[in-house]
Design a protein around this motif. Structure first.
Motif, short mmCIF file in Angstrom:
data_model
loop_
_atom_site.label_atom_id
_atom_site.label_comp_id
_atom_site.label_asym_id
_atom_site.label_seq_id
_atom_site.Cartn_x
_atom_site.Cartn_y
_atom_site.Cartn_z
N GLY A 182 -3.32 -0.69 8.74
CA GLY A 182 -3.18 -1.81 8.65
C GLY A 182 -3.65 -3.31 8.07
O GLY A 182 -3.98 -3.79 8.35
N GLU A 232 7.42 -7.68 11.66
CA GLU A 232 7.37 -6.15 12.05
C GLU A 232 8.59 -5.85 11.66
O GLU A 232 9.62 -6.65 13.09
CB GLU A 232 7.00 -5.41 13.16
N ARG A 233 9.25 -4.72 11.31
CA ARG A 233 10.14 -4.19 10.96
C ARG A 233 11.23 -3.71 12.37
O ARG A 233 12.45 -3.68 12.45
CB ARG A 233 9.91 -2.95 10.21
N PHE A 254 7.60 0.85 14.60
CA PHE A 254 7.16 0.56 15.83
C PHE A 254 6.46 -0.76 15.78
O PHE A 254 5.06 -0.39 14.70
CB PHE A 254 6.90 1.38 17.12
N GLY A 282 3.11 0.51 14.20
CA GLY A 282 3.60 1.78 12.84
C GLY A 282 3.30 3.56 13.21
O GLY A 282 3.81 3.57 14.32
N ALA A 283 2.61 3.69 12.66
CA ALA A 283 3.05 5.28 12.90
C ALA A 283 1.49 5.87 13.82
O ALA A 283 1.67 6.48 14.42
CB ALA A 283 2.46 6.02 11.06
N GLY A 311 -1.92 11.32 16.19
CA GLY A 311 -2.92 12.58 17.35
C GLY A 311 -4.06 11.28 17.25
O GLY A 311 -5.20 12.33 17.83
N ALA A 338 -6.85 11.27 15.02
CA ALA A 338 -8.02 11.96 14.16
C ALA A 338 -8.67 11.17 13.60
O ALA A 338 -7.94 10.78 12.64
CB ALA A 338 -7.50 13.81 14.42
N VAL A 378 10.97 -6.80 6.53
CA VAL A 378 11.21 -7.68 4.93
C VAL A 378 11.83 -6.98 4.17
O VAL A 378 11.40 -6.10 3.94
CB VAL A 378 9.20 -8.51 4.51
N ASP A 421 -2.60 -1.12 3.16
CA ASP A 421 -2.27 0.06 4.03
C ASP A 421 -2.44 1.23 2.83
O ASP A 421 -3.51 1.28 2.32
CB ASP A 421 -0.89 0.20 4.16
N SER A 422 -1.87 2.37 3.43
CA SER A 422 -2.36 3.71 2.48
C SER A 422 -2.15 4.16 1.33
O SER A 422 -2.43 4.45 0.62
CB SER A 422 -1.71 4.85 3.40
N ASN A 460 -7.91 13.29 7.84
CA ASN A 460 -6.87 12.27 7.52
C ASN A 460 -7.35 11.02 7.18
O ASN A 460 -8.16 10.52 7.72
CB ASN A 460 -6.53 12.28 9.36
N ALA A 506 -6.45 8.07 8.29
CA ALA A 506 -6.10 6.74 9.31
C ALA A 506 -7.27 5.47 9.19
O ALA A 506 -7.24 4.49 8.94
CB ALA A 506 -5.41 6.27 10.61
C1 LIG Z 1 2.96 12.25 13.80
C2 LIG Z 1 1.95 11.51 13.29
C3 LIG Z 1 0.67 11.78 13.57
C4 LIG Z 1 -0.81 11.86 12.58
N1 LIG Z 1 -1.70 12.29 12.86
C5 LIG Z 1 -3.16 11.20 12.63
C6 LIG Z 1 -4.28 11.66 13.59
O1 LIG Z 1 -4.43 12.31 13.87
N2 LIG Z 1 -5.18 10.52 12.07
C7 LIG Z 1 -4.98 10.44 10.95
O2 LIG Z 1 -6.00 9.81 10.16
N3 LIG Z 1 -4.00 10.25 10.94
C8 LIG Z 1 -2.25 10.50 11.06
N4 LIG Z 1 -1.62 9.77 10.76
C9 LIG Z 1 -1.68 9.13 10.20
C10 LIG Z 1 -1.58 7.32 9.71
O3 LIG Z 1 -0.95 7.37 11.94
C11 LIG Z 1 -1.37 6.95 8.91
O4 LIG Z 1 -2.19 7.39 8.05
C12 LIG Z 1 -1.24 5.62 9.16
O5 LIG Z 1 -0.71 4.63 10.10
C13 LIG Z 1 -1.11 4.63 8.05
O6 LIG Z 1 -1.41 3.48 8.36
P1 LIG Z 1 -0.36 2.17 7.45
O7 LIG Z 1 -0.95 0.91 7.18
O8 LIG Z 1 -0.17 2.70 6.00
O9 LIG Z 1 1.27 2.45 7.86
P2 LIG Z 1 1.72 2.49 9.27
O10 LIG Z 1 1.53 2.59 10.32
O11 LIG Z 1 3.49 3.34 9.36
O12 LIG Z 1 2.04 1.05 9.44
C14 LIG Z 1 3.71 0.71 7.96
C15 LIG Z 1 3.92 -0.92 9.46
O13 LIG Z 1 5.34 -1.34 8.94
C16 LIG Z 1 6.20 -1.22 8.93
N5 LIG Z 1 7.33 -2.09 8.28
C17 LIG Z 1 7.49 -1.01 7.19
N6 LIG Z 1 8.10 -1.44 6.44
C18 LIG Z 1 8.28 -2.37 6.57
C19 LIG Z 1 9.49 -3.74 6.25
N7 LIG Z 1 10.04 -3.86 5.25
N8 LIG Z 1 9.12 -5.24 6.49
C20 LIG Z 1 8.21 -5.05 8.01
N9 LIG Z 1 7.32 -4.19 8.63
C21 LIG Z 1 7.71 -2.87 7.79
C22 LIG Z 1 6.22 0.35 10.11
O14 LIG Z 1 7.20 -0.27 11.28
C23 LIG Z 1 4.81 -0.45 10.59
O15 LIG Z 1 4.32 -0.56 11.94
C24 LIG Z 1 -1.04 11.07 11.39
C25 LIG Z 1 0.47 10.05 11.60
C26 LIG Z 1 2.26 10.69 12.23
C27 LIG Z 1 3.73 10.17 11.95
#
Ligand SMILES: Cc1cc2nc3c(=O)[nH]c(=O)nc-3n(C[C@H](O)[C@H](O)[C@H](O)COP(=O)(O)OP(=O)(O)OC[C@H]3O[C@@H](n4cnc5c(N)ncnc54)[C@H](O)[C@@H]3O)c2cc1C
Length: 517
Positions: free
Chosen positions: A15, A34-35, A78, A81-82, A87, A89, A233, A485-486, A496, A498
């Motif tokens: 996100g 970024e945390r 990182f 993020g995740a 993967g 996908a 944060v 984000d999600s 999936n 993402a």
């Molecule tokens: C092992 C694994 C395999 C996966 N495989 C797939 C796949 O194949 N296909 C798919 O669609 N999805 C997959 N996913 C899920 C996908 O990665 C997530 O749905 C997606 O990254 C969610 O996005 P987001 O922005 O909500 O969170 P994230 O991508 O996790 O980003 C959140 C960010 O916020 C940061 N953060 C958290 N708290 C704080 C804070 N207090 N202050 C500052 N920064 C902070 C975190 O460090 C991170 O960088 C997988 C996830 C994992 C762990």
């Protein structure tokens, strides 16, 4: 110390990273907080033992379940993020997922937008993240305005054989959409070598289309973009009326810092975004920021998923296995009472993943060394929709710790999908080759700590009484707070998540870009 920006983005994952890449060309001053740090490129990136047994890239966080029992969530802090571990996908939701769907454990609610509304953003996300696939193969997918930018990753012989057998059995397999950077992507420095280390590993050669590689790194050279790592944060402060966010409180190197911006976007992932807003409770927002509806933190979802390993008599020499998907059981109908979900291949088993994640597996096949089991494994991932429930929720305690009360839904459907896969394996020939006397499958349910597909907690909607965010993912109650984000998912579908997070971040990013001029 207080510094002022046009936009602050909290989190750099699917996100936040994507949002930043959309806003960066505006020239406005953007601060990314970024945390975590950069995920180090090191030989351990591709080494199953540190990754799966030692949990080298899993955060040290402790969360608590509904009974107050501590657990270590599989979250990854990182830059990227995740997605650093994902993967890749990259599926679209089906058009039907945007409407209400009846499930065994209750309805999956409609979104305030339709698939048609989302389609242009999906296309943009597929092109930004350089997704490989072929629209038109999967009979359940919606319309598309542009083909994928790159052809699909081809099946290796064993998977091609499986696809042929499936087709002969009347099934409709398709090439799974996947974000890996192959030669044609004109990125010689980041070329996927099809090494079987996408799923659950970081990519040492930066050839996975993750948010760091695709969205964050390319904008860091810009003068208007600042990224602070190891910047957690803690909370947001508002003006006395509680209508605007005025300060973002950060803990960095043991220091407390406060940053200000005209627009603040919280993109910390579903659980952590809820945590930040809940920790930002004040006199004006006693239940947490933007929580007048009492919906903040609720409707946490994470898919009812199952990893299934079938053992083949012959060694399965596939390296890059996750090229095949099957949505034949996605919807109810044709004698099937409930929508069951998606079947896809996952990264090839390795002994360390088996040991780290499912020690029982080896006990089930006692004559085999773990490496032999992994060599003969054919690996599937089953995903059934988890319906949103108000009591599946994130709360925080006085010390700011996350408490995750969660009860899995739709077990009936997940069991149905597993049953269909077993039928498939028996009918398409895989079972006939089993080395054991009986057909052998091991399945593993994903525990509460497996928060990879977390979603919900700040649902978007048109009614402030039943949602946290409006249709643009702006908090109903604050004029400059977005959650991107999600968290915004009203329902999660059974593919999936993402790509939908990325597509939505592009959508919201273009809205915010207009807003800030
Ligand atoms: C092992 C694994 C395999 C996966 N495989 C797939 C796949 O194949 N296909 C798919 O669609 N999805 C997959 N996913 C899920 C996908 O990665 C997530 O749905 C997606 O990254 C969610 O996005 P987001 O922005 O909500 O969170 P994230 O991508 O996790 O980003 C959140 C960010 O916020 C940061 N953060 C958290 N708290 C704080 C804070 N207090 N202050 C500052 N920064 C902070 C975190 O460090 C991170 O960088 C997988 C996830 C994992 C762990």
């Amino acid at each position: 110390m207080t510094e002022r920006y046009d936009v602050i983005i909290v989190g750099t994952g699917a996100g936040g990273g994507t949002l930043a890449s959309v806003l960066a060309p505006s020239g406005k001053r953007i601060l990314l907080l970024e945390r975590g740090d950069y995920l180090r490129r090191e030989k351990e990136n591709w080494d199953p033992a540190p990754v799966f047994i030692d949990g080298r890239y899993i955060s040290k966080d402790t969360w608590y379940d509904a009974d107050g029992k501590p657990f270590q969530p599989q979250v990854h802090y990182f830059v990227g993020g995740a997605t650093k571990m994902y993967g890749a996908a990259l599926y679209r939701l089906r058009p039907e997922d945007f409407g209400e769907i009846q499930h065994a454990d209750g309805p999956s609610p409609a979104w305030p937008l339709t698939y048609d509304d989302f389609e242009p953003w999906y296309t943009k996300a597929e092109w930004l993240y350089q997704v490989r696939g072929v629209h038109g193969e999967d009979p359940t997918e919606g319309h598309w305005s542009q083909q994928y930018p790159w052809p699909p990753v081809s099946h290796e012989p064993r998977i091609e054989q499986l696809a042929d057998s499936l087709r002969r059995g009347g099934y409709r397999p398709f090439h799974a959409p996947c974000g890996v950077l192959l030669n044609e992507a004109n990125r010689p420095a980041s070329t996927c070598i099809r090494c079987n280390t996408c799923d659950g590993f970081p990519c040492l050669v930066h050839a996975k289309a993750d948010a760091e590689v695709i969205a964050v790194r390319p904008i860091l050279g810009r003068e208007n973009v600042t990224l602070l790592v190891n910047a957690e944060v803690e909370r947001l402060e508002t003006d006395p009326g509680g209508g605007s966010v005025t300060g973002v409180v950060v803990s960095r190197d043991g220091q407390r810092e406060v940053y200000e911006a005209d627009v603040v976007a919280v993109c910390a992932g579903a659980a952590n975004s809820a945590r930040i807003l809940l920790r930002s409770a004040s006199d004006r927002h006693p239940g947490g920021l933007a929580n007048g509806s009492d919906q903040l933190g609720r409707h946490y979802m994470f898919h009812n998923s199952k990893a299934v390993v079938a053992l083949d008599k012959e060694p399965n020499n596939t390296v890059f296995q996750k090229t095949l998907g099957l949505n034949d059981f996605y919807f109810a109908g044709n004698g099937q009472q409930w929508p069951l979900g998606n079947i896809q291949m996952v990264g090839k088993s390795n002994w360390a993943a088996m040991k780290g994640e499912e020690p029982k597996l080896t006990r089930l096949a006692p004559h085999w060394g773990l490496e032999d089991v992994a060599l003969h494994a054919v690996d599937f991932w089953l995903t059934t929709e988890d319906v949103p429930k108000p009591d599946n929720r994130v709360t925080v305690d006085r010390d700011g710790n996350v408490h995750l009360a969660y009860r899995q839904t739709n077990d009936v459907e997940a069991d149905g999908l597993y049953g269909e896969l077993r039928k498939i394996l028996n009918h398409v020939g895989l079972a006939a080759h089993h080395v054991l006397d009986k057909n052998f499958y091991a399945s593993m349910d994903i525990p509460v700590a497996g928060v990879a597909h977390q979603a919900g907690t700040c649902v978007f909607g048109t009614d402030p009484a039943s949602s946290v965010l409006d249709v643009n993912c702006k908090a109903h109650e604050l004029d400059n707070l977005y959650v991107v984000d999600s968290s915004f998912f009203p329902s999660i579908g059974a593919v999936n998540p993402a790509l939908t997070v990325m597509a939505n971040a592009i959508r919201v990013g273009e809205h915010v870009a207009q807003r800030i001029g």
